[in-house]
Motif scaffolding. Structure first.
Motif, PDB file in Angstrom:
ATOM      1  N   ASN A 348       0.845  -1.189   0.000  1.00  0.00           N
ATOM      2  CA  ASN A 348       0.000   0.000   0.000  1.00  0.00           C
ATOM      3  C   ASN A 348       0.882   1.241   0.000  1.00  0.00           C
ATOM      4  O   ASN A 348       1.720   1.414   0.889  1.00  0.00           O
ATOM      5  CB  ASN A 348      -0.909   0.019   1.226  1.00  0.00           C
ATOM      6  N   TYR A 350       0.797   5.427  -0.075  1.00  0.00           N
ATOM      7  CA  TYR A 350      -0.054   6.576   0.177  1.00  0.00           C
ATOM      8  C   TYR A 350       0.682   7.848  -0.257  1.00  0.00           C
ATOM      9  O   TYR A 350       1.810   8.097   0.176  1.00  0.00           O
ATOM     10  CB  TYR A 350      -0.413   6.679   1.655  1.00  0.00           C
ATOM     11  N   THR A 360      -1.973   9.940 -11.738  1.00  0.00           N
ATOM     12  CA  THR A 360      -2.815   8.896 -11.157  1.00  0.00           C
ATOM     13  C   THR A 360      -2.455   7.524 -11.699  1.00  0.00           C
ATOM     14  O   THR A 360      -2.729   6.509 -11.076  1.00  0.00           O
ATOM     15  CB  THR A 360      -4.305   9.182 -11.452  1.00  0.00           C
ATOM     16  N   SER A 397      -1.451  -1.163  -4.350  1.00  0.00           N
ATOM     17  CA  SER A 397      -2.443  -0.118  -4.109  1.00  0.00           C
ATOM     18  C   SER A 397      -1.759   1.235  -3.937  1.00  0.00           C
ATOM     19  O   SER A 397      -0.851   1.380  -3.112  1.00  0.00           O
ATOM     20  CB  SER A 397      -3.259  -0.455  -2.850  1.00  0.00           C
ATOM     21  N   LYS A 399      -2.858   5.155  -3.164  1.00  0.00           N
ATOM     22  CA  LYS A 399      -3.978   5.999  -2.758  1.00  0.00           C
ATOM     23  C   LYS A 399      -3.500   7.424  -2.529  1.00  0.00           C
ATOM     24  O   LYS A 399      -2.456   7.652  -1.918  1.00  0.00           O
ATOM     25  CB  LYS A 399      -4.625   5.456  -1.480  1.00  0.00           C
ATOM     26  N   ASN A 400      -4.291   8.373  -3.016  1.00  0.00           N
ATOM     27  CA  ASN A 400      -3.983   9.796  -2.829  1.00  0.00           C
ATOM     28  C   ASN A 400      -4.634  10.271  -1.534  1.00  0.00           C
ATOM     29  O   ASN A 400      -5.667  10.934  -1.531  1.00  0.00           O
ATOM     30  CB  ASN A 400      -4.484  10.594  -4.028  1.00  0.00           C
ATOM     31  N   VAL A 401      -4.025   9.899  -0.403  1.00  0.00           N
ATOM     32  CA  VAL A 401      -4.598  10.221   0.898  1.00  0.00           C
ATOM     33  C   VAL A 401      -3.498  10.236   1.947  1.00  0.00           C
ATOM     34  O   VAL A 401      -2.475   9.553   1.801  1.00  0.00           O
ATOM     35  CB  VAL A 401      -5.685   9.173   1.286  1.00  0.00           C
TER      36      VAL A 401
END
Length: 464
Positions: A348, A350, A360, A397, A399-401
């Motif tokens: 993951n 981030y 993206t 994965s 994620k833009n967070v």
């Protein structure tokens, strides 16, 4: 005398190749914690010793007596320099100062340590045979430096006295405030290291008298001609890393030579002693974390291993930072795509800052072209290409967070715990503190559940 008696202990605990590390396998950066605390006690006792003698002089004869002692008693005068040197050492060794001005701290540390030792030797003279403590300190220091030179430097990497290793360096995608570059030390031969270890690099022509610690992002594969890769973020005030970065071309590689001293550090326990592995990292802390992932991929197929599951959580500022570990991610996908698809390995990533439309798909842009080329040559039809294109985006994965690691560890990872578990954390102090607290909160599973027997944590320290 009490303060002087601590001096050999300080020198003994300061070495990067000390006997405790050799016998117990405890890395020097953990032993360095005791080095700093013993030094603090030595400084405190030094001040107590000095204040007591000055107070006694004033108490017995007022300031006239103190002035008399200052002019006629050499101990009152030559005791000031070692106390000042020790105080400067103690103050400048604060973690904030070391992190902000590492090279300045290193220079001050050596100069003041030498000044402290010489001035203390003059001060104690032959009184109460206290010079024996200083002689013991010198013996400890010389023995450790000799062992470090013989075992970690001169005869390990290059098999020759003071021989350099070839390396290439290049700039990586950077921002106005954060600059990054890559170092590759080639053809290291029989030099071996373990995941999480680091080495000290000294580059001729660029502050030759200084060396700097860098974590090895490469995994040392047995019977392979390994190279060492480092991802470096510039830091400090006019430090060595900034000088190296400014010497690199805007594009392309720069060839150079380096002296390598190491390896040092690493985890006291191996990952194949555990069932589940959890890796948590931020920024360039991935350099100390990624080798554990590569080792898992290498060891998992072995039938005798205990390994069942690995999870990597990595937070970065920009999506372009993924390029730092592009070859390692491609290698992981090539060797362990089945483990990724089955969820045995979870990766993951981030991204804190907002990703543009083109960013993206940064993971596919970085990985798919080469992966597709490899798969096309082996499979040879469009369906296999489409299958790989779909799978790569699902295997890892992004994620833009901004992640909440407390929630991730205590709520999500807690559901993935196995019988024996290992956490490895590397990155900013805030990440390490948060992760340490959250992992500590998981320890109740050991007492409440028969399915969880151990939760072990290893934290990489960059406060060298």
């Amino acid at each position: 005398l009490h303060s002087t008696a601590l001096v050999p202990i300080i020198f003994f605990l300061s070495g990067k190749s000390n006997i405790i590390s050799q016998l117990r396998g405890i890395s020097y950066e953990k032993i360095n914690v005791y080095h700093r605390w013993v030094s603090f006690m030595c400084c405190l006792l030094g001040w107590v010793h000095t204040i007591a003698f000055y107070y006694q002089a004033v108490y017995e004869g007022g300031y006239a007596r103190l002035q008399f002692e200052m002019h006629n008693n050499s101990f009152f005068v030559n005791g000031i320099p070692p106390l000042l040197f020790l105080t400067i050492l103690t103050v400048f060794s604060h973690s904030y100062i070391r992190a902000l001005w590492y090279e300045l701290w290193l220079d001050v540390h050596w100069i003041c340590a030498l000044g402290f030792y010489i001035s203390l030797f003059i001060h104690v003279d032959l009184l109460l045979e206290s010079w024996k403590y200083l002689a013991a300190a010198l013996v400890f220091w010389c023995a450790q430096m000799a062992w470090r030179g013989l075992a970690k430097n001169f005869f390990r990497l290059n098999k020759g006295f003071m021989r350099t290793s070839p390396c290439t360096m290049r700039r990586l995608a950077s921002t106005e405030n954060n600059h990054y570059f890559e170092i590759n030390v080639e053809n290291v031969g029989e030099f071996t290291w373990s995941p999480g270890q680091h080495v000290f690099l000294r580059i001729p022509g660029l502050r030759f008298l200084e060396n700097h610690p860098f974590s090895i992002i490469s995994y040392c594969e047995p019977m392979e001609n390994n190279s060492m890769k480092f991802i470096v973020k510039t830091g400090g005030w006019k430090g060595m890393t900034s000088i190296i970065y400014n010497s690199l071309p805007e594009e392309g590689f720069k060839e150079s030579k380096v002296f390598v001293d190491g390896p040092y550090g690493g985890s006291e326990r191996q990952i194949d002693s555990f069932n589940n592995i959890f890796l948590i990292s931020s920024g360039t802390g991935i350099t100390a974390i990624l080798p554990f992932l590569l080792e898992f991929v290498d060891k998992y197929p072995e039938k005798k291993t205990l390994l069942n599951h690995l999870r990597l959580d990595w937070v970065i500022r920009e999506s372009e930072n993924i390029e730092w570990i592009k070859p390692e991610l491609k290698k992981t996908i090539a060797k362990a795509s089945d483990l990724l698809s089955k969820g045995i390995i979870k990766i993951n990533i981030y991204v804190n800052n907002e990703m543009g439309v083109s960013n993206t798909e940064s993971l596919d842009d970085l990985l798919n072209s080469d992966v597709l080329q490899t798969q096309t040559s082996s499979e040879g039809d469009e369906k296999s290409v489409d299958k790989v294109t779909t799978s790569v985006s699902k295997l890892i994965s992004v994620k833009n967070v901004k992640p909440n690691f407390k929630n991730i560890i205590e709520n999500r990872i807690s559901q993935e715990l196995g019988y024996t578990n290992m956490f490895v954390v590397s990155g900013s102090d805030s990440i390490k503190t948060l992760a340490s607290t959250s992992v500590a909160n998981l320890q109740h599973h050991v007492f409440k559940s028969t399915k969880v027997d151990e939760i072990y944590m290893h934290s990489e320290n960059f406060g060298w």
